[in-house]
Write a protein that holds these residues in place. Sequence first.
Motif, PDB file in Angstrom:
ATOM      1  N   ALA A   1       0.826  -1.208   0.000  1.00 26.27           N
ATOM      2  CA  ALA A   1       0.000   0.000   0.000  1.00 26.27           C
ATOM      3  C   ALA A   1       0.860   1.256   0.000  1.00 26.27           C
ATOM      4  CB  ALA A   1      -0.935  -0.014   1.211  1.00 26.27           C
ATOM      5  N   GLY A   2       1.911   1.256   0.821  1.00 24.30           N
ATOM      6  CA  GLY A   2       2.788   2.419   0.882  1.00 24.30           C
ATOM      7  C   GLY A   2       3.476   2.706  -0.438  1.00 24.30           C
ATOM      8  N   LEU A   3       3.905   1.657  -1.128  1.00 29.72           N
ATOM      9  CA  LEU A   3       4.539   1.856  -2.429  1.00 29.72           C
ATOM     10  C   LEU A   3       3.548   2.355  -3.468  1.00 29.72           C
ATOM     11  CD1 LEU A   3       6.918  -1.256  -2.554  1.00 29.72           C
ATOM     12  CD2 LEU A   3       7.538   1.138  -2.157  1.00 29.72           C
ATOM     13  N   GLN A   4       2.295   1.900  -3.352  1.00 26.58           N
ATOM     14  CA  GLN A   4       1.253   2.428  -4.244  1.00 26.58           C
ATOM     15  C   GLN A   4       1.138   3.943  -4.060  1.00 26.58           C
ATOM     16  OE1 GLN A   4      -0.303   0.466  -6.387  1.00 26.58           O
ATOM     17  NE2 GLN A   4      -2.279   1.360  -6.964  1.00 26.58           N
ATOM     18  N   ALA A   5       1.147   4.375  -2.800  1.00 24.61           N
ATOM     19  CA  ALA A   5       1.058   5.812  -2.509  1.00 24.61           C
ATOM     20  C   ALA A   5       2.300   6.548  -2.993  1.00 24.61           C
ATOM     21  CB  ALA A   5       0.862   6.027  -1.013  1.00 24.61           C
ATOM     22  N   LEU A   6       3.476   5.965  -2.774  1.00 24.71           N
ATOM     23  CA  LEU A   6       4.706   6.622  -3.209  1.00 24.71           C
ATOM     24  C   LEU A   6       4.775   6.728  -4.730  1.00 24.71           C
ATOM     25  CD1 LEU A   6       7.503   5.321  -0.795  1.00 24.71           C
ATOM     26  CD2 LEU A   6       6.824   7.698  -1.193  1.00 24.71           C
ATOM     27  N   MET A   7       4.213   5.737  -5.428  1.00 26.54           N
ATOM     28  CA  MET A   7       4.137   5.848  -6.888  1.00 26.54           C
ATOM     29  C   MET A   7       3.325   7.079  -7.282  1.00 26.54           C
ATOM     30  SD  MET A   7       5.504   3.276  -8.861  1.00 26.54           S
ATOM     31  CE  MET A   7       4.424   2.527 -10.082  1.00 26.54           C
TER      32      MET A   7
ATOM     33  N   LEU B   1      -3.375   4.378 -11.113  1.00 32.12           N
ATOM     34  CA  LEU B   1      -3.055   3.896  -9.763  1.00 32.12           C
ATOM     35  C   LEU B   1      -4.202   4.146  -8.792  1.00 32.12           C
ATOM     36  CD1 LEU B   1       0.649   5.110  -9.646  1.00 32.12           C
ATOM     37  CD2 LEU B   1      -0.069   2.725  -9.525  1.00 32.12           C
ATOM     38  N   LYS B   2      -4.909   5.237  -8.983  1.00 32.12           N
ATOM     39  CA  LYS B   2      -5.999   5.585  -8.066  1.00 32.12           C
ATOM     40  C   LYS B   2      -7.196   4.638  -8.201  1.00 32.12           C
ATOM     41  CE  LYS B   2      -5.036  10.527  -7.471  1.00 32.12           C
ATOM     42  NZ  LYS B   2      -5.545  11.908  -7.679  1.00 32.12           N
ATOM     43  N   LYS B   3      -7.213   3.814  -9.247  1.00 27.17           N
ATOM     44  CA  LYS B   3      -8.312   2.875  -9.437  1.00 27.17           C
ATOM     45  C   LYS B   3      -8.187   1.634  -8.556  1.00 27.17           C
ATOM     46  CE  LYS B   3      -9.103   4.260 -14.257  1.00 27.17           C
ATOM     47  NZ  LYS B   3      -9.055   3.796 -15.675  1.00 27.17           N
ATOM     48  N   ASN B   4      -7.028   1.473  -7.917  1.00 25.35           N
ATOM     49  CA  ASN B   4      -6.814   0.296  -7.074  1.00 25.35           C
ATOM     50  C   ASN B   4      -6.158   0.750  -5.779  1.00 25.35           C
ATOM     51  OD1 ASN B   4      -6.157  -2.216  -5.938  1.00 25.35           O
ATOM     52  ND2 ASN B   4      -5.832  -3.134  -7.950  1.00 25.35           N
ATOM     53  N   ILE B   5      -6.874   0.623  -4.681  1.00 28.01           N
ATOM     54  CA  ILE B   5      -6.382   1.108  -3.388  1.00 28.01           C
ATOM     55  C   ILE B   5      -6.169  -0.095  -2.467  1.00 28.01           C
ATOM     56  CG2 ILE B   5      -6.740   2.731  -1.506  1.00 28.01           C
ATOM     57  CD1 ILE B   5      -6.695   4.032  -4.257  1.00 28.01           C
ATOM     58  N   PRO B   6      -4.951  -0.630  -2.383  1.00 24.72           N
ATOM     59  CA  PRO B   6      -4.703  -1.789  -1.522  1.00 24.72           C
ATOM     60  C   PRO B   6      -4.965  -1.476  -0.050  1.00 24.72           C
ATOM     61  CG  PRO B   6      -2.897  -1.441  -3.070  1.00 24.72           C
ATOM     62  CD  PRO B   6      -3.761  -0.226  -3.140  1.00 24.72           C
ATOM     63  N   ASP B   7      -5.276  -2.491   0.715  1.00 28.92           N
ATOM     64  CA  ASP B   7      -5.535  -2.346   2.145  1.00 28.92           C
ATOM     65  C   ASP B   7      -4.246  -1.994   2.886  1.00 28.92           C
ATOM     66  OD1 ASP B   7      -7.248  -2.676   4.572  1.00 28.92           O
ATOM     67  OD2 ASP B   7      -5.837  -4.300   4.981  1.00 28.92           O
ATOM     68  N   ILE B   8      -4.323  -1.067   3.849  1.00 27.93           N
ATOM     69  CA  ILE B   8      -3.127  -0.642   4.584  1.00 27.93           C
ATOM     70  C   ILE B   8      -2.783  -1.575   5.737  1.00 27.93           C
ATOM     71  CG2 ILE B   8      -3.510   1.779   3.982  1.00 27.93           C
ATOM     72  CD1 ILE B   8      -4.467   2.198   6.896  1.00 27.93           C
TER      73      ILE B   8
END
Length: 582
Positions: free
Chosen positions: A345-351, A381-388
């Motif tokens: 999740a954090g890497l998704q946000a950093l991307m 990326l905003k279309k997929n929000i993994p669980d934190i």
Amino acid sequence: MSSLRISKALLFCVTVCSSLTPSNAHAQISAKPILEPTVKERIHPVRIVWKSEIGDRISNAESLLKKGNGQADLNSGNLCVLKSDKDTKPGILLDFGKELHGGIQLVTGIWPGNKPVRVRIRLGESVSEAMSDVNSSSATNDHALRDFVTALPWLGKLEFGNSGFRFARIDIVDTNATVILKEVNAMAVYRDIPYLGSFNSSDTLLNKIWQTGAYTVHLNMQDYLWDGVKRDRLVWVGDMHPEVTTINAVFGYNEVVAKSLDLSRDITPLPQWMNGISAYSMWWIIIHRDLYKNNGNLAYLKEQKDYMVKLLDLLVTKIGDDNTENLEGKFLDWPSSENKPAIHAGLQALMVMSLNAGAEMCVVLKEDAAAAKYRAAVERLKKNIPDINGSKQAAALYSLAGLMSNESANKVLLDGRAKNFSTFYGYYMLQAMAKGGNYQQAMDVIRTYWGAMLKLGATTFWEDFNMDWLPNAAGIDQLVPAGMKDIHGDFGAYCYIGFRHSLAHGWASGPTPWLTEHVLGISVVEAGGKAIRVVPHLGDLKFAEGAFPTKYGIVRVKHTKLANGKVQSDITAPKEVRIIKN
């Protein structure tokens, strides 16, 4: 070598050396001197923490607390004397009052025999570390020697070591020997630069925390911008982001930042990740965006364009068909390293954060097509929000990246307040709390979490800290009493177990820029500081005042809470800087 070769070598030396005058000889030897960016300061010890109790084997130890001149001489009396025999070898432990980077200088007197005497020197960021042996509680000589044996000259002076430390223990190694010490000094090495930014308020604890964060980063501004002055003494790009944010708030422009960013770029050919960590390459992009915002140096930003665009393009290829990150070298910070869903999740946000930063810089660089490509990648990326997975690190990044509502993120961040904070990602947790309007709660966490390190004797902030370590823990500036825990030797994890734990780590300086940005309310709106927004949040403070450096000069603010609860702000700024008050 044959006698003929020796003769030829001697003839060459005689011929060349005889042709050199003193002036041109010096010119040839030092035509291109390399000047160090640092200075050296002699610091004397402020107290004797411990000395071995073995009769009269140590005498006049208190003389070492006097400020000396660093010069051996024939006439000084009342010097510290250490004597060993076949059974006893005396030692003494000195405190220099604060963490520093550098070595130790010993100035000696006259002793019988005129022969060098061997001593063992142990440096430590804590009393316990200075009293430890290598491999005891993970004490090491990694990266910088802190435990070594050397010979001291009779009636002379020598300097040893290059590490981060506050305490030094000296023991005689040879038997039936005498060492006479005129002085034992720490030789502090640092950049002699002014603190242009400042922070002062009605809360002395917050003031000390701001200053300690600034000092921690200052120590790490050596040849390059290091993560720690004892360990690792390396350029870790992710670690640099809080450090550079602190430098922007305290020192303004300093060449060590660009020098370190360029080093990381030049030793990391694509498609490699900086430091082997994909997140750290993304932090390199974000740092450049923040750096340009603060100093407005377009020429330097243009120098990064080729590498930066290729790196951003590489990141786009790491978005999978399911619109989630598909990166290698997965890491956020050490306390989150076992929570794989949180790292994802954090890497998704950093991307999202790094691609947005890249798009901003591409607009400045007039690369509009590239900017549009990176913005389109963000929308994917905003279309997929993994669980934190309950992670405060991931929640903070989600808030800052706009992938989670500030309210939802702050529910996670405020759970347990300072519990499950980390010194590195604590900065982003504080930033997300401010974004959610929880300024007072963030100030309370700063007092509790970073304040706890100060209460334990810290003069710089640590690589990591956990509130669960506090019960029955002794401070770093004392011998651990029986029945108490050693806050340095007994705790830590991952790469920072026990005494390997760095107690001066620049990534822990987050409260310093946070207090400047949110309590003083100073934020840069236009590149180079052409426009500065000032929106203070005093919380429970009666007043707060300080300064912020820009390329045009210093912006100064003073906020005073009036009897009716309103805040009066007095602001002065260079004429080139436009102040926005909303």
